[in-house]
Structures are given as structure tokens and as C-alpha cells.
Design a protein around this motif. Structure first.
Motif, PDB file in Angstrom:
ATOM      1  N   ASN A  34      45.321  60.606 -68.617  1.00  0.00           N
ATOM      2  CA  ASN A  34      45.924  60.532 -69.934  1.00  0.00           C
ATOM      3  C   ASN A  34      47.270  61.227 -69.778  1.00  0.00           C
ATOM      4  O   ASN A  34      47.352  62.453 -69.811  1.00  0.00           O
ATOM      5  CB  ASN A  34      45.065  61.247 -70.980  1.00  0.00           C
TER       6      ASN A  34
ATOM      7  N   LEU B 217      44.092  69.826 -77.768  1.00  0.00           N
ATOM      8  CA  LEU B 217      43.182  68.891 -78.430  1.00  0.00           C
ATOM      9  C   LEU B 217      42.177  69.642 -79.288  1.00  0.00           C
ATOM     10  O   LEU B 217      41.716  70.715 -78.934  1.00  0.00           O
ATOM     11  CB  LEU B 217      42.432  68.045 -77.401  1.00  0.00           C
TER      12      LEU B 217
ATOM     13  N   ALA C  26      49.729  61.411 -71.698  1.00  0.00           N
ATOM     14  CA  ALA C  26      50.276  61.935 -72.946  1.00  0.00           C
ATOM     15  C   ALA C  26      51.754  61.567 -73.069  1.00  0.00           C
ATOM     16  O   ALA C  26      52.120  60.432 -72.796  1.00  0.00           O
ATOM     17  CB  ALA C  26      50.018  63.434 -73.047  1.00  0.00           C
TER      18      ALA C  26
ATOM     19  N   LEU D 162      39.670  69.617 -75.130  1.00  0.00           N
ATOM     20  CA  LEU D 162      39.751  69.191 -73.734  1.00  0.00           C
ATOM     21  C   LEU D 162      38.513  69.668 -72.966  1.00  0.00           C
ATOM     22  O   LEU D 162      38.013  68.943 -72.096  1.00  0.00           O
ATOM     23  CB  LEU D 162      41.042  69.705 -73.089  1.00  0.00           C
TER      24      LEU D 162
ATOM     25  N   ASN E 280      50.468  68.898 -73.693  1.00  0.00           N
ATOM     26  CA  ASN E 280      49.925  69.203 -75.016  1.00  0.00           C
ATOM     27  C   ASN E 280      48.455  68.854 -75.190  1.00  0.00           C
ATOM     28  O   ASN E 280      47.882  69.132 -76.246  1.00  0.00           O
ATOM     29  CB  ASN E 280      50.763  68.557 -76.135  1.00  0.00           C
ATOM     30  N   LEU E 281      47.827  68.259 -74.176  1.00  0.00           N
ATOM     31  CA  LEU E 281      46.404  67.938 -74.316  1.00  0.00           C
ATOM     32  C   LEU E 281      45.535  69.191 -74.287  1.00  0.00           C
ATOM     33  O   LEU E 281      44.374  69.150 -74.688  1.00  0.00           O
ATOM     34  CB  LEU E 281      45.973  66.915 -73.269  1.00  0.00           C
TER      35      LEU E 281
ATOM     36  N   ASN F 124      45.414  65.187 -67.066  1.00  0.00           N
ATOM     37  CA  ASN F 124      45.771  65.247 -68.479  1.00  0.00           C
ATOM     38  C   ASN F 124      47.149  65.850 -68.633  1.00  0.00           C
ATOM     39  O   ASN F 124      47.429  66.908 -68.087  1.00  0.00           O
ATOM     40  CB  ASN F 124      44.742  66.093 -69.231  1.00  0.00           C
TER      41      ASN F 124
ATOM     42  N   TYR G 279      44.261  62.481 -82.857  1.00  0.00           N
ATOM     43  CA  TYR G 279      43.632  62.700 -81.565  1.00  0.00           C
ATOM     44  C   TYR G 279      42.164  63.100 -81.624  1.00  0.00           C
ATOM     45  O   TYR G 279      41.519  63.222 -80.592  1.00  0.00           O
ATOM     46  CB  TYR G 279      44.421  63.759 -80.783  1.00  0.00           C
TER      47      TYR G 279
ATOM     48  N   GLN H  91      44.741  69.704 -66.195  1.00  0.00           N
ATOM     49  CA  GLN H  91      45.712  69.500 -67.273  1.00  0.00           C
ATOM     50  C   GLN H  91      46.940  70.337 -66.992  1.00  0.00           C
ATOM     51  O   GLN H  91      46.854  71.477 -66.529  1.00  0.00           O
ATOM     52  CB  GLN H  91      45.113  69.917 -68.626  1.00  0.00           C
TER      53      GLN H  91
ATOM     54  N   HIS I 159      44.303  56.720 -73.268  1.00  0.00           N
ATOM     55  CA  HIS I 159      44.977  57.325 -74.426  1.00  0.00           C
ATOM     56  C   HIS I 159      43.941  57.499 -75.524  1.00  0.00           C
ATOM     57  O   HIS I 159      43.147  56.583 -75.779  1.00  0.00           O
ATOM     58  CB  HIS I 159      46.121  56.442 -74.937  1.00  0.00           C
TER      59      HIS I 159
END
Length: 146
Positions: free
Chosen positions: A74, A15, A76, A28, A11-12, A8, A23, A50, A100
Motif C-alpha cells: 500500500n 490508521l 499510500a 496498522l 501516514n499509514l 506500507n 480509511y 511501514q 489501497h
């Protein structure tokens, strides 16, 4: 035992609080729990990671390559510019599936084209957190077909 890396990008980690209208509200940690549960059902070992740093993502792709592990990612914001990540993905001999949360094709012009997609066996977008489950299910079918 099959190992799968779920990576990941930037910025995930935010989430659930960052632009939930785009989103979703799943965190996460929520997504990781979904993925771990499904991976366990498939008998897989899952590395769910991540980073906000492109270099860490590149290193994890290298790790996955060395381990013979499949990659679901992902990326991002790295989707739209990361040549180093594209180069790392090019070295994989195992499947790479891109995920995504939003439908990037329906977004503004600068968020519509992932350069990393050209290395993906498939791209899943627009299904929110469920996209990760879809990616794991698709991977399971790919691996069973080999």
C-alpha cells in the motif's frame, strides 16, 4: 519457505485515527495481525513494514528483490508521484500486488491514478483492511499456479 514483504507507505502508521471515514478504524497493527495469521496458514514468512520515507520503501523493494520475495504494498501517497519507487518495482521478478484501503478511482482527481499500478500484477482497492487479505489470497493462487 516463501517470503512476502507487505510494505506500507506514508501516514499509514496513523490508521484508525486518521480520516476513519475514508480509511476505516482498523489500525496498522490490526492489519498486520490479519496478514501474519494468513501468511502462517500458507506457510509463509512475512515481513510487514511501514515507513513515512520513500527511500525506505525503495530499499525494502530492493531487499525483496534480492531475497526473491513477492511484494504486496500500500504505497499510500507515494502512489501518485514516486518515480524512484516505480523504478525499484520495475526490477522485481516476483509478483507485486498493490493495495489501497479506499477506492482511489472514486476519490478526488489527484488521488485517482497510481503510477505504480502499471508494475502490479493486480490492484485491490476499496475493501479497507480486508484488501490486504485479498492480496495475500491472490498471491497464494498466483504462486500455486506457477
Amino acid at each position: 519457505m516463501q517470503t512476502v514483504y507487505v510494505l506500507n507507505g506514508p501516514n499509514l502508521n496513523l490508521l484508525g485515527v486518521r480520516e476513519p471515514e475514508i480509511y476505516g478504524r482498523a489500525t496498522l497493527a490490526d492489519i498486520e495481525a490479519l496478514c501474519q495469521n494468513l501468511a502462517q496458514q500458507f506457510g509463509w514468512q512475512l515481513r510487514f513494514l511501514q515507513s513515512n520515507y520513500e527511500g525506505a520503501l525503495v530499499e525494502w523493494v530492493h531487499e525483496a528483490r534480492a531475497a526473491g520475495a513477492a511484494v504486496i504494498m500500500n504505497p499510500a501517497g507515494c502512489s501518485f508521484y514516486s518515480i524512484p519507487l516505480l523504478d525499484a518495482l520495475s526490477t522485481l521478478e516476483t509478483p507485486y500486488i498493490e493495495v489501497h484501503l479506499s477506492n482511489i478511482h472514486a476519490r478526488d482527481a489527484e488521488h485517482q491514478h497510481s503510477i505504480l499500478s502499471k508494475k502490479a500484477r493486480g490492484v485491490i482497492c476499496g475493501f479497507g483492511a480486508h484488501g490486504y487479505e485479498l492480496a495475500l489470497q491472490a498471491l497464494q493462487r498466483m504462486l500455486n499456479a506457477q
